[in-house]
Design a protein around this motif. Structure first.
Motif, PDB file in Angstrom:
ATOM      1  N   ALA A 212       0.868  -1.175   0.000  1.00 43.26           N
ATOM      2  CA  ALA A 212       0.000   0.000   0.000  1.00 43.26           C
ATOM      3  C   ALA A 212       0.902   1.222   0.000  1.00 43.26           C
ATOM      4  O   ALA A 212       1.728   1.403   0.904  1.00 43.26           O
ATOM      5  CB  ALA A 212      -0.896  -0.005   1.228  1.00 43.26           C
ATOM      6  N   ASN A 213       0.779   2.036  -1.024  1.00 42.66           N
ATOM      7  CA  ASN A 213       1.581   3.257  -1.159  1.00 42.66           C
ATOM      8  C   ASN A 213       0.844   4.376  -0.412  1.00 42.66           C
ATOM      9  O   ASN A 213      -0.223   4.817  -0.837  1.00 42.66           O
ATOM     10  CB  ASN A 213       1.739   3.586  -2.645  1.00 42.66           C
ATOM     11  CG  ASN A 213       2.751   4.695  -2.878  1.00 42.66           C
ATOM     12  OD1 ASN A 213       3.557   4.991  -2.012  1.00 42.66           O
ATOM     13  ND2 ASN A 213       2.692   5.306  -4.042  1.00 42.66           N
ATOM     14  N   VAL A 214       1.389   4.813   0.716  1.00 43.04           N
ATOM     15  CA  VAL A 214       0.698   5.764   1.586  1.00 43.04           C
ATOM     16  C   VAL A 214       1.207   7.180   1.345  1.00 43.04           C
ATOM     17  O   VAL A 214       2.403   7.452   1.466  1.00 43.04           O
ATOM     18  CB  VAL A 214       0.895   5.391   3.069  1.00 43.04           C
ATOM     19  CG1 VAL A 214       0.177   6.397   3.973  1.00 43.04           C
ATOM     20  CG2 VAL A 214       0.384   3.974   3.334  1.00 43.04           C
ATOM     21  N   GLN A 215       0.284   8.052   0.995  1.00 37.73           N
ATOM     22  CA  GLN A 215       0.612   9.472   0.840  1.00 37.73           C
ATOM     23  C   GLN A 215       0.231  10.169   2.131  1.00 37.73           C
ATOM     24  O   GLN A 215      -0.954  10.341   2.438  1.00 37.73           O
ATOM     25  CB  GLN A 215      -0.143  10.075  -0.337  1.00 37.73           C
ATOM     26  CG  GLN A 215       0.161  11.554  -0.586  1.00 37.73           C
ATOM     27  CD  GLN A 215      -0.534  12.066  -1.831  1.00 37.73           C
ATOM     28  OE1 GLN A 215      -0.300  11.591  -2.934  1.00 37.73           O
ATOM     29  NE2 GLN A 215      -1.428  13.026  -1.648  1.00 37.73           N
ATOM     30  N   ALA A 216       1.217  10.565   2.920  1.00 39.79           N
ATOM     31  CA  ALA A 216       0.972  11.156   4.236  1.00 39.79           C
ATOM     32  C   ALA A 216       0.336  12.537   4.111  1.00 39.79           C
ATOM     33  O   ALA A 216       0.525  13.241   3.116  1.00 39.79           O
ATOM     34  CB  ALA A 216       2.269  11.249   5.020  1.00 39.79           C
ATOM     35  N   LEU A 217      -0.440  12.922   5.132  1.00 35.46           N
ATOM     36  CA  LEU A 217      -1.043  14.241   5.148  1.00 35.46           C
ATOM     37  C   LEU A 217       0.047  15.308   5.163  1.00 35.46           C
ATOM     38  O   LEU A 217       1.127  15.111   5.727  1.00 35.46           O
ATOM     39  CB  LEU A 217      -1.936  14.405   6.382  1.00 35.46           C
ATOM     40  CG  LEU A 217      -3.151  13.472   6.497  1.00 35.46           C
ATOM     41  CD1 LEU A 217      -3.961  13.828   7.743  1.00 35.46           C
ATOM     42  CD2 LEU A 217      -4.028  13.555   5.257  1.00 35.46           C
ATOM     43  N   GLU A 218      -0.253  16.445   4.542  1.00 31.03           N
ATOM     44  CA  GLU A 218       0.719  17.529   4.464  1.00 31.03           C
ATOM     45  C   GLU A 218       1.147  17.961   5.866  1.00 31.03           C
ATOM     46  O   GLU A 218       0.318  18.119   6.764  1.00 31.03           O
ATOM     47  CB  GLU A 218       0.117  18.723   3.719  1.00 31.03           C
ATOM     48  CG  GLU A 218       1.104  19.846   3.482  1.00 31.03           C
ATOM     49  CD  GLU A 218       0.509  20.979   2.653  1.00 31.03           C
ATOM     50  OE1 GLU A 218       1.221  21.981   2.465  1.00 31.03           O
ATOM     51  OE2 GLU A 218      -0.643  20.854   2.219  1.00 31.03           O
ATOM     52  N   GLY A 219       2.431  18.136   6.066  1.00 37.09           N
ATOM     53  CA  GLY A 219       2.953  18.544   7.358  1.00 37.09           C
ATOM     54  C   GLY A 219       3.379  17.389   8.237  1.00 37.09           C
ATOM     55  O   GLY A 219       3.975  17.598   9.297  1.00 37.09           O
ATOM     56  N   THR A 220       3.098  16.148   7.797  1.00 37.80           N
ATOM     57  CA  THR A 220       3.460  14.972   8.586  1.00 37.80           C
ATOM     58  C   THR A 220       4.965  14.766   8.572  1.00 37.80           C
ATOM     59  O   THR A 220       5.611  14.904   7.531  1.00 37.80           O
ATOM     60  CB  THR A 220       2.784  13.717   8.008  1.00 37.80           C
ATOM     61  OG1 THR A 220       1.364  13.884   8.071  1.00 37.80           O
ATOM     62  CG2 THR A 220       3.174  12.461   8.778  1.00 37.80           C
ATOM     63  N   TYR A 221       5.526  14.400   9.715  1.00 34.43           N
ATOM     64  CA  TYR A 221       6.940  14.049   9.753  1.00 34.43           C
ATOM     65  C   TYR A 221       7.095  12.565   9.455  1.00 34.43           C
ATOM     66  O   TYR A 221       6.440  11.724  10.078  1.00 34.43           O
ATOM     67  CB  TYR A 221       7.575  14.366  11.103  1.00 34.43           C
ATOM     68  CG  TYR A 221       9.047  14.022  11.096  1.00 34.43           C
ATOM     69  CD1 TYR A 221       9.957  14.845  10.430  1.00 34.43           C
ATOM     70  CD2 TYR A 221       9.525  12.847  11.669  1.00 34.43           C
ATOM     71  CE1 TYR A 221      11.301  14.528  10.364  1.00 34.43           C
ATOM     72  CE2 TYR A 221      10.870  12.522  11.605  1.00 34.43           C
ATOM     73  CZ  TYR A 221      11.750  13.361  10.957  1.00 34.43           C
ATOM     74  OH  TYR A 221      13.077  13.042  10.870  1.00 34.43           O
ATOM     75  N   ILE A 222       7.973  12.244   8.517  1.00 34.43           N
ATOM     76  CA  ILE A 222       8.256  10.860   8.162  1.00 34.43           C
ATOM     77  C   ILE A 222       9.574  10.460   8.813  1.00 34.43           C
ATOM     78  O   ILE A 222      10.575  11.154   8.651  1.00 34.43           O
ATOM     79  CB  ILE A 222       8.348  10.683   6.627  1.00 34.43           C
ATOM     80  CG1 ILE A 222       7.132  11.310   5.936  1.00 34.43           C
ATOM     81  CG2 ILE A 222       8.472   9.202   6.284  1.00 34.43           C
ATOM     82  CD1 ILE A 222       5.800  10.783   6.403  1.00 34.43           C
TER      83      ILE A 222
END
Length: 318
Positions: A212-222
């Motif tokens: 599953a290719n997850v696009q994190a919410l804007e501003g999220t720290y990876i």
């Protein structure tokens, strides 16, 4: 939980009887174990006085408005997740104060008049190092000294583990290093991000490990690049998985610096494109590296998968 957004200078809606509150005061990024102690103390005071518990937090982070910090600041918890965690802590009302240049100029006295007395706060609880007012001049001893008996004050002493004070700064450093186990101990829960499952290059399914290719919410720290044991919440169910954070060096041009978050969900075959998911990070298995070919990559992914299975079996049994 009621959420009330406030901006200075603001107009409070006049009521015949303003609801009194026991207030937990702070920025609360991460809502870690130290923050939880502050909220718990405020709730205990509210229960004793038979009044609701409120939390006051600020958005955006003061450093984004004021500057002056050398290190890069990122959010451990985005505002929506922070509010959800407040609710889980039993908070009745969350005041979200918009942090602006005008707000930052408030004197400690003006802050108290506007945001403590003005909101009918009957008791204020904050950490030992909380400061307020312009340039952080107001300390918790000032909060007590300026009360004139209008409200009570509780100061929560610092929470420490075996090493040092539990703090958001310390947790940020652990996330940058990919040390999810240590971060989990300080947070009191796994670090978690929210994102949407989007279409990727679908290469994982061709080698037997669909992701599953997850696009994190804007501003999220990876967290730091690498391979992790994670759990993924989708359609109200948690699933164990293996997550790769990085740039897929085996397949991609080294100059292509587009970061990806790909989760291989164990024992899962549903189509979940477009679904909102939560990824909870438990352990960093290894760093990301380039392999000589597909077979070497497949063998390593299988090892990563088995390590994740063994890890989750262990923590489930313990």
């Amino acid at each position: 939980m009621e959420v009330i957004h406030l901006k200075y200078p603001h107009q409070l809606q006049q009521r015949e009887s303003m609801q009194p509150y026991s207030l937990a005061l702070g920025f609360f990024d991460g809502v870690h174990r130290g923050h939880q102690a502050v909220i718990k103390a405020a709730k205990e005071e509210g229960d004793k006085r038979q009044i609701p518990t409120a939390v006051m937090t600020f958005d955006p982070h003061p450093s984004l408005v004021l500057g002056g910090r050398n290190e890069k600041v990122f959010y451990i918890t985005l505002l929506q997740q922070k509010l959800q965690l407040f609710e889980e802590q039993g908070v009745d009302t969350a005041f979200v104060v918009h942090f602006t240049s005008d707000f930052a100029k408030l004197s400690p006295d003006a802050f108290i008049d506007t945001f403590i007395r003005g909101l009918n706060i009957q008791h204020v609880t904050a950490g030992f190092d909380y400061s307020f007012g312009a340039f952080g001049k107001g300390k918790m001893e000032d909060m007590r000294a300026l009360s004139n008996g209008d409200y009570g004050v509780t100061v929560v002493e610092k929470k420490i583990d075996d090493i040092e004070k539990i703090s958001s700064t310390r947790i940020r450093k652990l996330l940058q290093e990919g040390d999810m186990e240590a971060a989990r101990l300080l947070l009191g829960r796994p670090f978690e991000i929210t994102g949407i499952v989007v279409h990727g290059d679908k290469r994982g399914r061709t080698i037997g490990f669909p992701t599953a290719n997850v696009q994190a919410l804007e501003g999220t720290y990876i967290p730091a690049s690498g391979v992790y044991a994670v759990r993924l919440l989708v359609q109200n169910n948690w699933y164990d998985g293996v997550c790769n954070v990085g740039y897929k060096p085996t397949f991609k041009d080294p100059n292509d610096k587009q970061l990806s978050i790909e989760v291989h969900i164990l024992n899962f075959e549903k189509n979940i494109y477009g679904e909102e998911v939560h990824v909870a990070w438990y352990k960093r298995i290894r760093s990301e590296r380039k392999f000589d070919g597909i077979e070497a990559l497949k063998a390593q992914i299988e090892k990563d998968k088995q390590e994740a299975i063994e890890y989750f079996t262990l923590i489930t049994e313990s």
